[in-house]
Enzyme design. Structure first.
Site, mmCIF file in Angstrom:
data_model
loop_
_atom_site.group_PDB
_atom_site.id
_atom_site.type_symbol
_atom_site.label_atom_id
_atom_site.label_comp_id
_atom_site.label_asym_id
_atom_site.label_seq_id
_atom_site.Cartn_x
_atom_site.Cartn_y
_atom_site.Cartn_z
ATOM 1 N N LYS A 8 3.700 -7.318 -4.648
ATOM 2 C CA LYS A 8 3.718 -7.210 -3.176
ATOM 3 C C LYS A 8 4.416 -8.447 -2.583
ATOM 4 O O LYS A 8 5.296 -8.998 -3.219
ATOM 5 C CB LYS A 8 2.301 -7.048 -2.628
ATOM 6 C CG LYS A 8 1.502 -5.957 -3.341
ATOM 7 C CD LYS A 8 0.257 -5.612 -2.601
ATOM 8 C CE LYS A 8 -0.590 -4.694 -3.452
ATOM 9 N NZ LYS A 8 -1.381 -3.779 -2.677
ATOM 10 N N HIS A 95 5.443 3.673 -1.499
ATOM 11 C CA HIS A 95 4.133 2.994 -1.533
ATOM 12 C C HIS A 95 3.414 3.223 -0.200
ATOM 13 O O HIS A 95 4.035 3.206 0.860
ATOM 14 C CB HIS A 95 4.329 1.496 -1.786
ATOM 15 C CG HIS A 95 3.055 0.806 -2.143
ATOM 16 N ND1 HIS A 95 2.107 0.495 -1.192
ATOM 17 C CD2 HIS A 95 2.544 0.410 -3.334
ATOM 18 C CE1 HIS A 95 1.077 -0.079 -1.802
ATOM 19 N NE2 HIS A 95 1.320 -0.137 -3.097
ATOM 20 N N GLU A 97 1.653 1.397 1.595
ATOM 21 C CA GLU A 97 1.793 0.344 2.608
ATOM 22 C C GLU A 97 3.064 0.570 3.423
ATOM 23 O O GLU A 97 3.129 0.213 4.598
ATOM 24 C CB GLU A 97 1.786 -1.036 1.939
ATOM 25 C CG GLU A 97 0.374 -1.442 1.522
ATOM 26 C CD GLU A 97 0.304 -2.411 0.348
ATOM 27 O OE1 GLU A 97 1.338 -2.976 -0.049
ATOM 28 O OE2 GLU A 97 -0.812 -2.594 -0.181
ATOM 29 N N GLU A 164 -1.751 6.965 -6.228
ATOM 30 C CA GLU A 164 -2.478 5.836 -5.651
ATOM 31 C C GLU A 164 -3.237 6.300 -4.410
ATOM 32 O O GLU A 164 -2.656 6.334 -3.307
ATOM 33 C CB GLU A 164 -1.503 4.732 -5.248
ATOM 34 C CG GLU A 164 -0.693 4.160 -6.383
ATOM 35 C CD GLU A 164 -0.269 2.731 -6.108
ATOM 36 O OE1 GLU A 164 -0.632 1.863 -6.880
ATOM 37 O OE2 GLU A 164 0.411 2.483 -5.098
ATOM 38 N N GLY A 170 -6.529 -2.027 -2.965
ATOM 39 C CA GLY A 170 -7.056 -3.298 -2.471
ATOM 40 C C GLY A 170 -8.506 -3.270 -2.020
ATOM 41 O O GLY A 170 -8.994 -4.217 -1.410
ATOM 42 N N SER A 201 -6.823 -0.738 -7.174
ATOM 43 C CA SER A 201 -7.923 -1.635 -7.574
ATOM 44 C C SER A 201 -8.168 -1.692 -9.075
ATOM 45 O O SER A 201 -9.307 -1.902 -9.503
ATOM 46 C CB SER A 201 -9.220 -1.228 -6.856
ATOM 47 O OG SER A 201 -9.089 -1.443 -5.472
ATOM 48 N N GLY A 223 -3.090 -6.415 -6.840
ATOM 49 C CA GLY A 223 -3.736 -7.734 -6.772
ATOM 50 C C GLY A 223 -3.950 -8.402 -8.127
ATOM 51 O O GLY A 223 -3.572 -9.572 -8.310
HETATM 52 C C1 PEP Z 1 -0.747 -1.301 -5.216
HETATM 53 O O1 PEP Z 1 -0.534 -1.881 -4.160
HETATM 54 O O2 PEP Z 1 0.116 -0.587 -5.732
HETATM 55 C C2 PEP Z 1 -2.062 -1.461 -5.843
HETATM 56 C C3 PEP Z 1 -2.391 -0.664 -6.807
HETATM 57 O O3 PEP Z 1 -2.838 -2.472 -5.336
HETATM 58 P P1 PEP Z 1 -4.257 -2.990 -5.861
HETATM 59 O O4 PEP Z 1 -4.234 -2.972 -7.359
HETATM 60 O O5 PEP Z 1 -4.374 -4.372 -5.314
HETATM 61 O O6 PEP Z 1 -5.278 -2.043 -5.318
#
Ligand code: PEP
Length: 240
Positions: A8, A95, A97, A164, A170, A201, A223
């Site tokens: 990220k 993604h 985000e 996802e 997150g 996560s 993360g």
């Molecule tokens: C991501 O942003 O693709 C992701 C999986 O984030 P996290 O592992 O932090 O949940």
């Protein structure tokens, strides 16, 4: 198994120092035949990271690209050709985000086409929000994202899917194993022959539960991937 590190908007040149640990681990890991590691750092680090990993089997990707693969007056944007030029082999597209910031399925489709034209492999993210999950329309949402995102793309061989769930990114919350298995199966039926990863996560504590879901082909780690010790731990536990 694929392990994709999505850094990220984190990291400077000094963050690359931690890579030697992962590199060393990868070289000595006995089960490395089926292991693939892909790092997706911010664009500013693609070139120095690619150089650093030149002699390693760890690959580098980007986190997004512009939908046009020609140059143009798009201040602040970087296209797939430019990413390839500095060493990226993959690009994450769609993604959540970026979807939340206004990226539409149509735009995602244009980005995937452009990335494929430039010779990049695509990690195409899909996933439902919490309210869509509560309304029990997950499959409908995923179906639409897949259909529109891959519209008029005949050859999917260079497209990987990352499931996802938005509510899992997150938050520390992961889907129930049986639900995740069923959803991954649903996606695999829609896009035959495509590898399907799970992201949301993933960490050293929940990887034992996640790795038992047998239809998952890899993990997209956000993360936890910024800490090479945690990232290595996730990989080791997956193979244990
Ligand atoms: C991501 O942003 O693709 C992701 C999986 O984030 P996290 O592992 O932090 O949940």
């Amino acid at each position: 198994m694929y392990f994709i590190a999505n850094w990220k908007m984190y990291g400077g040149l000094n963050s690359l120092n931690s890579l030697h640990k992962v590199n060393k681990f990868f070289k000595t890991f006995k089960k490395n035949k089926s292991l693939r590691i892909i790092y997706c750092p911010p664009n500013t680090l693609i070139r120095p990271m690619s150089k650093k990993l030149k002699k390693s089997n760890i690959e580098v990707g980007a986190q997004n690209c512009h939908e046009k693969d020609s140059y143009g007056p798009f201040t602040g944007s970087v296209n797939s050709k430019m990413l390839k030029n500095v060493g990226a082999k993959y690009v994450i597209v769609g993604h959540s985000e970026n979807r939340q910031a206004g990226e539409t399925d149509k735009l995602i489709n244009q980005k995937i086409k452009s990335a494929l034209r430039s010779g990049l492999k695509v990690i195409f993210c899909i996933g439902e929000t919490l309210s869509q999950k509560r309304k029990k329309i997950t499959n409908k949402v995923l179906n639409k994202q897949i259909k529109l995102g891959l519209n008029k793309i005949r050859n999917n061989s260079k497209v990987f899917i990352a499931y996802e769930p938005v509510w899992s990114i997150g938050t520390g919350v992961i889907p129930k194993s049986n639900e995740l298995f069923t959803t991954i199966n649903f996606i695999k039926k829609k896009i035959k022959k495509s590898k399907v990863f799970y992201g949301g996560s993933v960490n050293p504590k929940n990887i034992n539960e996640l790795k038992s879901i047998i239809n998952i082909d890899g993990f997209l780690v956000g993360g936890a991937s910024q800490d090479s010790k945690k990232f290595i731990d996730i990989i080791k536990k997956t193979y244990n």
